[in-house]
Design a protein around this motif. Structure first.
Motif, PDB file in Angstrom:
ATOM      1  N   LEU A  17       0.831  -1.201   0.000  1.00  0.00           N
ATOM      2  CA  LEU A  17       0.000   0.000   0.000  1.00  0.00           C
ATOM      3  C   LEU A  17       0.868   1.254   0.000  1.00  0.00           C
ATOM      4  CD1 LEU A  17      -2.895   1.164   0.161  1.00  0.00           C
ATOM      5  CD2 LEU A  17      -2.624   1.183   2.646  1.00  0.00           C
ATOM      6  N   VAL A  18       1.935   1.239   0.773  1.00  0.00           N
ATOM      7  CA  VAL A  18       2.844   2.393   0.809  1.00  0.00           C
ATOM      8  C   VAL A  18       3.428   2.643  -0.583  1.00  0.00           C
ATOM      9  CG1 VAL A  18       5.035   3.243   1.728  1.00  0.00           C
ATOM     10  CG2 VAL A  18       3.378   2.178   3.258  1.00  0.00           C
ATOM     11  N   ASP A  19       3.803   1.578  -1.292  1.00  0.00           N
ATOM     12  CA  ASP A  19       4.340   1.741  -2.652  1.00  0.00           C
ATOM     13  C   ASP A  19       3.291   2.368  -3.572  1.00  0.00           C
ATOM     14  OD1 ASP A  19       6.706   0.578  -1.829  1.00  0.00           O
ATOM     15  OD2 ASP A  19       6.161  -1.426  -2.522  1.00  0.00           O
ATOM     16  N   SER A  20       2.049   1.906  -3.457  1.00  0.00           N
ATOM     17  CA  SER A  20       0.976   2.479  -4.278  1.00  0.00           C
ATOM     18  C   SER A  20       0.798   3.960  -3.980  1.00  0.00           C
ATOM     19  CB  SER A  20      -0.344   1.748  -4.013  1.00  0.00           C
ATOM     20  OG  SER A  20      -0.309   0.429  -4.499  1.00  0.00           O
ATOM     21  N   GLU A  21       0.873   4.322  -2.710  1.00  0.00           N
ATOM     22  CA  GLU A  21       0.695   5.724  -2.319  1.00  0.00           C
ATOM     23  C   GLU A  21       1.829   6.603  -2.859  1.00  0.00           C
ATOM     24  OE1 GLU A  21      -1.849   5.040   1.816  1.00  0.00           O
ATOM     25  OE2 GLU A  21       0.326   5.314   1.920  1.00  0.00           O
ATOM     26  N   LEU A  22       3.055   6.059  -2.878  1.00  0.00           N
ATOM     27  CA  LEU A  22       4.187   6.810  -3.451  1.00  0.00           C
ATOM     28  C   LEU A  22       3.982   7.033  -4.946  1.00  0.00           C
ATOM     29  CD1 LEU A  22       7.074   4.934  -1.593  1.00  0.00           C
ATOM     30  CD2 LEU A  22       6.593   7.375  -1.375  1.00  0.00           C
ATOM     31  N   LEU A  23       3.512   5.992  -5.644  1.00  0.00           N
ATOM     32  CA  LEU A  23       3.273   6.111  -7.084  1.00  0.00           C
ATOM     33  C   LEU A  23       2.128   7.082  -7.363  1.00  0.00           C
ATOM     34  CD1 LEU A  23       3.955   5.157  -9.946  1.00  0.00           C
ATOM     35  CD2 LEU A  23       2.306   3.282  -9.626  1.00  0.00           C
ATOM     36  N   MET A  24       1.079   7.019  -6.563  1.00  0.00           N
ATOM     37  CA  MET A  24      -0.057   7.924  -6.745  1.00  0.00           C
ATOM     38  C   MET A  24       0.369   9.384  -6.630  1.00  0.00           C
ATOM     39  SD  MET A  24      -3.042   5.874  -4.668  1.00  0.00           S
ATOM     40  CE  MET A  24      -4.185   7.253  -4.692  1.00  0.00           C
ATOM     41  N   ARG A  25       1.234   9.658  -5.674  1.00  0.00           N
ATOM     42  CA  ARG A  25       1.703  11.043  -5.487  1.00  0.00           C
ATOM     43  C   ARG A  25       2.424  11.535  -6.735  1.00  0.00           C
ATOM     44  NH1 ARG A  25       1.659  15.424  -5.362  1.00  0.00           N
ATOM     45  NH2 ARG A  25       2.613  16.965  -3.989  1.00  0.00           N
ATOM     46  N   GLN A  26       3.218  10.675  -7.357  1.00  0.00           N
ATOM     47  CA  GLN A  26       3.935  11.064  -8.566  1.00  0.00           C
ATOM     48  C   GLN A  26       2.966  11.292  -9.731  1.00  0.00           C
ATOM     49  OE1 GLN A  26       7.089  11.782  -9.266  1.00  0.00           O
ATOM     50  NE2 GLN A  26       7.906  11.438  -7.215  1.00  0.00           N
ATOM     51  N   PHE A  27       1.976  10.410  -9.862  1.00  0.00           N
ATOM     52  CA  PHE A  27       0.974  10.609 -10.907  1.00  0.00           C
ATOM     53  C   PHE A  27       0.256  11.947 -10.722  1.00  0.00           C
ATOM     54  CE2 PHE A  27       0.815   6.006 -12.179  1.00  0.00           C
ATOM     55  CZ  PHE A  27       0.832   6.216 -13.555  1.00  0.00           C
ATOM     56  N   GLU A  28      -0.133  12.226  -9.486  1.00  0.00           N
ATOM     57  CA  GLU A  28      -0.869  13.461  -9.221  1.00  0.00           C
ATOM     58  C   GLU A  28      -0.008  14.693  -9.479  1.00  0.00           C
ATOM     59  OE1 GLU A  28      -3.803  11.380  -5.907  1.00  0.00           O
ATOM     60  OE2 GLU A  28      -2.155  12.680  -5.247  1.00  0.00           O
ATOM     61  N   ALA A  29       1.279  14.584  -9.164  1.00  0.00           N
ATOM     62  CA  ALA A  29       2.185  15.712  -9.435  1.00  0.00           C
ATOM     63  C   ALA A  29       2.342  15.945 -10.932  1.00  0.00           C
ATOM     64  CB  ALA A  29       3.549  15.448  -8.792  1.00  0.00           C
ATOM     65  N   ASN A  30       2.059  14.903 -11.721  1.00  0.00           N
ATOM     66  CA  ASN A  30       2.114  15.012 -13.178  1.00  0.00           C
ATOM     67  C   ASN A  30       0.760  15.369 -13.788  1.00  0.00           C
ATOM     68  OD1 ASN A  30       4.788  14.203 -14.673  1.00  0.00           O
ATOM     69  ND2 ASN A  30       4.716  12.893 -12.848  1.00  0.00           N
ATOM     70  N   GLY A  31      -0.208  15.718 -12.931  1.00  0.00           N
ATOM     71  CA  GLY A  31      -1.481  16.205 -13.443  1.00  0.00           C
ATOM     72  C   GLY A  31      -2.578  15.169 -13.601  1.00  0.00           C
ATOM     73  N   TYR A  32      -2.359  13.974 -13.088  1.00  0.00           N
ATOM     74  CA  TYR A  32      -3.376  12.926 -13.184  1.00  0.00           C
ATOM     75  C   TYR A  32      -4.235  12.869 -11.923  1.00  0.00           C
ATOM     76  CZ  TYR A  32      -1.505  10.878 -17.463  1.00  0.00           C
ATOM     77  OH  TYR A  32      -1.116  10.654 -18.766  1.00  0.00           O
ATOM     78  N   HIS A  33      -5.451  12.386 -12.085  1.00  0.00           N
ATOM     79  CA  HIS A  33      -6.329  12.101 -10.946  1.00  0.00           C
ATOM     80  C   HIS A  33      -6.257  10.606 -10.670  1.00  0.00           C
ATOM     81  CE1 HIS A  33      -9.706  11.957  -8.238  1.00  0.00           C
ATOM     82  NE2 HIS A  33     -10.362  11.131  -9.041  1.00  0.00           N
ATOM     83  N   CYS A  34      -6.029  10.236  -9.422  1.00  0.00           N
ATOM     84  CA  CYS A  34      -5.896   8.823  -9.058  1.00  0.00           C
ATOM     85  C   CYS A  34      -7.091   8.348  -8.250  1.00  0.00           C
ATOM     86  CB  CYS A  34      -4.611   8.592  -8.245  1.00  0.00           C
ATOM     87  SG  CYS A  34      -3.103   8.813  -9.206  1.00  0.00           S
ATOM     88  N   VAL A  35      -7.545   7.142  -8.557  1.00  0.00           N
ATOM     89  CA  VAL A  35      -8.595   6.471  -7.796  1.00  0.00           C
ATOM     90  C   VAL A  35      -7.995   5.173  -7.268  1.00  0.00           C
ATOM     91  CG1 VAL A  35     -10.870   5.388  -7.876  1.00  0.00           C
ATOM     92  CG2 VAL A  35     -10.430   7.476  -9.181  1.00  0.00           C
TER      93      VAL A  35
END
Length: 433
Positions: A17-35
């Motif tokens: 879960l921690v790995d997923s949260e790290l990846l989500m933060r990077q996606f969001e910083a690149n302008g994506y919305h994460c679900v």
């Protein structure tokens, strides 16, 4: 299909879960919305973070990949990526069997996905996470990998050697999370008590936890996944001394029979295990111990199993999980032992063990009736607020159900008087005094 949306599904443990949260933060910083953890894709891109621990977890991961692969074939998804433990271990086989997946990543190279999609890794976000848990608690991973060589376990084959995070990085993350509103920290690692050995040869877990406890705003700390061999007893002094360290310890024991412990390569004896439990309970009065046990390991006799049952009766673990042995590729037991305990015998032993634990848990929880306990509120469901005491880790432990006769704030602490109990849950009401 929503443009610039990524669905991320996490299988397995909180470390994933921690790995997923790290990846989500990077996606969001690149302008994506994460679900996170949607049952079916609604965005253009989906990422499945897989588990490869035991057979049932692998099956669940594969079934999820296949469901999303079908969605891609039906045009409900543009791109599908897979990361995590399963693809770390079986990448070549998965590529052959599930060609609908655009690319497979392992346990540690998953951020390459951002580059492959034409994005950059945002340096300022490195180490930052998009928390998927309720905002008042978070998991805090302090290390990766494991140096143990338990005969049944594939995790070292997947994650490699134990690598401790630098203490200053961990403490910085704690400060950052507190600033976001996190009050409760679940400290996780594959082998918590080994922290620091790879840094300077010494076990530093006691010092690390003491330092985290001194960060302003940290209300609760809970410790997960300790190992009984060479347990750092100085950690017990820290737990006892610091009010914001929960009287709770998750320590996986697996078995108690010396015959089975030796075959498992656990490097600890029955006598040492029992002495450690005595010492923990004496050092930290009132502590709640969570453990994990295995039945049906190759060579386990009825005598071995009865010894395990007697041990559980003696130890009276406040929290316990159990599972049946499954043979894993590449492990010592998979290559050197015959999986000789029949499936029906494994299941019978598991059922007996869990029935005993249910009785113990009912007695443990009943003893809390009449006590007033500090409780954090996680959520509201129907006519109840759902909370937890310091003795309860999220998702796996008993909860406190409080009638919603008045408005409570999610993420806040209340004094709750326990009015009733069941095998695995408590009922309470707000103590107005």
């Amino acid at each position: 299909m929503k443009k610039n949306q990524v669905d991320i599904v996490t299988m397995g443990c909180s470390k994933n879960l921690v790995d997923s949260e790290l990846l989500m933060r990077q996606f969001e910083a690149n302008g994506y919305h994460c679900v996170h953890d949607s049952k079916q894709p609604t965005g253009e891109i989906a990422v499945i973070n897989t588990c490869g621990f035991i057979e049932s977890a692998k099956e669940e991961s594969i079934n999820t990949i296949l469901e999303f692969a079908q969605a891609k074939e039906e045009g409900r998804l543009k791109q599908l990526y897979v990361m995590g433990c399963l693809s770390q271990r079986y990448k070549d086989e998965l590529e052959r069997e599930i060609p609908q997946v655009d690319k497979f990543y392992g346990k540690f190279n998953y951020k390459n996905l951002l580059n492959d999609l034409g994005m950059g890794i945002i340096a300022s976000c490195n180490g930052s996470r998009s928390i998927t848990t309720p905002p008042h608690y978070a998991y805090l991973k302090i290390s990766e990998g494991c140096d143990r060589s338990c005969a049944y376990c594939a995790i070292p084959l997947i994650t490699g050697k134990h690598i401790s995070r630098k203490k200053e990085d961990i403490l910085q993350e704690v400060h950052n999370l507190v600033a976001q509103g996190v009050k409760e920290f679940q400290i996780i690692a594959q082998e918590l008590t080994y922290y620091g050995v790879d840094l300077d040869g010494k076990r530093q877990i006691a010092t690390l936890i003491d330092d985290i406890a001194q960060v302003k705003g940290v209300a609760w700390i809970r410790l997960h996944y300790a190992y009984p061999n060479q347990f750092p007893v100085e950690l017990l002094d820290v737990i006892r001394r610091r009010d914001n360290i929960c009287k709770y310890l998750d320590i996986a024991l697996q078995h108690i029979s010396d015959h089975i412990l030796t075959r498992m390569h656990r490097h600890v004896s029955k006598a040492q295990t029992m002495e450690l439990i005595r010492r923990i309970r004496a050092s930290v009065p009132g502590i709640h111990l969570r453990t994990t046990l295995m039945v049906g390991f190759p060579g386990e006799t009825e005598e071995d199993f009865n010894e395990l049952m007697d041990f559980v009766h003696w130890a009276r673990f406040e929290r316990m999980g159990a599972f049946t042995y499954s043979e894993e590729d590449g492990t010592y037991s998979g290559e050197h032992y015959e999986d000789d305990v029949p499936a029906d015998v494994k299941q019978r032993r598991l059922d007996q063990l869990m029935a005993l634990q249910q009785e113990i848990s009912a007695e443990v929880e009943a003893e809390k009736v009449g006590q007033t306990m500090k409780t954090i509120i996680d959520r509201k469901e129907g006519n109840y607020y759902i909370g937890r005491t310091e003795y309860c880790s999220p998702e796996v432990d008993p909860e406190v159900l409080i009638p919603a006769t008045r408005q409570l704030r999610i993420g806040e602490f209340y004094q709750v008087r326990i009015t009733d109990s069941e095998e695995f849950d408590l009922y309470g009401e707000i103590d107005e005094q």
